[in-house]
Design an enzyme around this catalytic site. Structure first.
Site, PDB file in Angstrom:
ATOM      1  N   GLU A  70       0.862  -1.189   0.000  1.00 42.26           N
ATOM      2  CA  GLU A  70       0.000   0.000   0.000  1.00 42.26           C
ATOM      3  C   GLU A  70       0.894   1.232   0.000  1.00 42.26           C
ATOM      4  O   GLU A  70       1.115   1.847  -1.037  1.00 42.26           O
ATOM      5  CB  GLU A  70      -0.934  -0.016   1.209  1.00 42.26           C
ATOM      6  CG  GLU A  70      -1.896   1.162   1.219  1.00 42.26           C
ATOM      7  CD  GLU A  70      -2.811   1.167   2.426  1.00 42.26           C
ATOM      8  OE1 GLU A  70      -3.461   2.209   2.656  1.00 42.26           O
ATOM      9  OE2 GLU A  70      -2.882   0.159   3.167  1.00 42.26           O
ATOM     10  N   HIS A  89       4.896  -1.566   7.539  1.00 44.96           N
ATOM     11  CA  HIS A  89       3.772  -1.390   6.615  1.00 44.96           C
ATOM     12  C   HIS A  89       3.491   0.094   6.470  1.00 44.96           C
ATOM     13  O   HIS A  89       3.960   0.902   7.281  1.00 44.96           O
ATOM     14  CB  HIS A  89       2.519  -2.124   7.124  1.00 44.96           C
ATOM     15  CG  HIS A  89       1.454  -2.247   6.087  1.00 44.96           C
ATOM     16  ND1 HIS A  89       0.232  -1.626   6.193  1.00 44.96           N
ATOM     17  CD2 HIS A  89       1.452  -2.899   4.905  1.00 44.96           C
ATOM     18  CE1 HIS A  89      -0.497  -1.919   5.111  1.00 44.96           C
ATOM     19  NE2 HIS A  89       0.221  -2.681   4.311  1.00 44.96           N
ATOM     20  N   HIS A 115      12.897  -7.013  18.803  1.00 45.80           N
ATOM     21  CA  HIS A 115      11.840  -8.007  18.617  1.00 45.80           C
ATOM     22  C   HIS A 115      10.438  -7.409  18.788  1.00 45.80           C
ATOM     23  O   HIS A 115      10.141  -6.747  19.778  1.00 45.80           O
ATOM     24  CB  HIS A 115      12.006  -9.144  19.623  1.00 45.80           C
ATOM     25  CG  HIS A 115      13.408  -9.646  19.736  1.00 45.80           C
ATOM     26  ND1 HIS A 115      14.079 -10.239  18.692  1.00 45.80           N
ATOM     27  CD2 HIS A 115      14.279  -9.633  20.774  1.00 45.80           C
ATOM     28  CE1 HIS A 115      15.299 -10.575  19.088  1.00 45.80           C
ATOM     29  NE2 HIS A 115      15.449 -10.211  20.343  1.00 45.80           N
ATOM     30  N   HIS A 120       5.483   1.910  11.167  1.00 45.16           N
ATOM     31  CA  HIS A 120       4.383   2.152  10.227  1.00 45.16           C
ATOM     32  C   HIS A 120       4.509   3.530   9.605  1.00 45.16           C
ATOM     33  O   HIS A 120       4.762   4.523  10.275  1.00 45.16           O
ATOM     34  CB  HIS A 120       3.038   2.024  10.934  1.00 45.16           C
ATOM     35  CG  HIS A 120       1.928   1.609  10.012  1.00 45.16           C
ATOM     36  ND1 HIS A 120       1.379   2.467   9.088  1.00 45.16           N
ATOM     37  CD2 HIS A 120       1.295   0.429   9.858  1.00 45.16           C
ATOM     38  CE1 HIS A 120       0.435   1.831   8.406  1.00 45.16           C
ATOM     39  NE2 HIS A 120       0.360   0.588   8.855  1.00 45.16           N
TER      40      HIS A 120
END
Length: 221
Positions: A70, A89, A115, A120
């Site tokens: 996206e 993302h 971890h 984003h």
């Protein structure tokens, strides 16, 4: 069988990961493939798709998901490490600018994302930053040498000045909160250096561990 001496230091699992183009959608109608340095290491069960650049000697640990399907493009610099379970993302048409170039996510050199951290877009992480366990960075600019502690959140379009220290569990969602952060303590700076030292050895070490010759399907030959 696993404890048999002949099996020592030899991985028995299938060495597999997925690297490919983004799916064609109305958001991303053009197919783009990742560009990954030959000296970077992709661990088993990593997932990387779309317009993603990964520079030399970067370590991508197991179960890392890098989805430029996206928001796009993503950039990951040299000698950086994305540890187990890190997620990258982005959102459509949201960008940060670095050297007059637009990125959905930009991660500089010598960065450690520990971890379970979530990165984003829109997001810029400058060189030598540490992102702690399960921390979230969304819609933010993290200045060089900063330390984002475990379980914290940095968001709201804030910009962290270089060497900012985000305490464990903190929520930095306004520029006012970002402006009053203290500098990274000396002991945490030493910790970051040690994390970097260890992880910079992993790409070459794991390449030898799994074998240098791999089929195009991802399996060790």
């Amino acid at each position: 069988m696993w404890n048999h001496p002949s099996n020592q230091y030899k991985p028995l699992n299938i060495y597999s990961y997925f690297v490919g183009s983004n799916p064609q959608t109305s958001v991303n109608p053009s197919l783009k493939y990742p560009t990954i340095s030959k000296t970077a290491f992709l661990s088993p069960f990593t997932f990387i798709i779309g317009d993603v650049t990964i520079r030399k000697n970067t370590y991508i640990a197991p179960f890392v998901s890098i989805r430029a399907d996206e928001g796009t493009p993503f950039y990951i610099g040299k000698n950086t490490n994305l540890q187990d379970g890190v997620i990258l993302h982005g959102l459509k048409d949201k960008y940060v600018e670095v050297n007059r170039m637009k990125f959905s996510i930009y991660i500089g050199d010598w960065v450690s994302c520990a971890h379970g951290s979530l990165i984003h877009e829109p997001c810029r992480i400058d060189d030598r930053v540490f992102i702690g366990f399960n921390a979230i960075v969304y819609n933010a600019w993290i200045g060089e040498g900063s330390f984002v502690s475990k379980g914290s959140v940095v968001t709201g379009g804030v910009k962290l000045k270089p060497k900012s220290f985000v305490p464990p569990g903190a929520s930095i969602d306004t520029q006012q909160k970002a402006n009053v952060l203290s500098q990274v303590p000396i002991n945490q700076e030493e910790f970051v250096k040690e994390v970097q030292r260890v992880n910079q050895e992993f790409p070459s070490a794991y390449s030898m561990f799994f074998g240098k010759n791999r089929c195009s399907c991802g399996l060790t030959c």
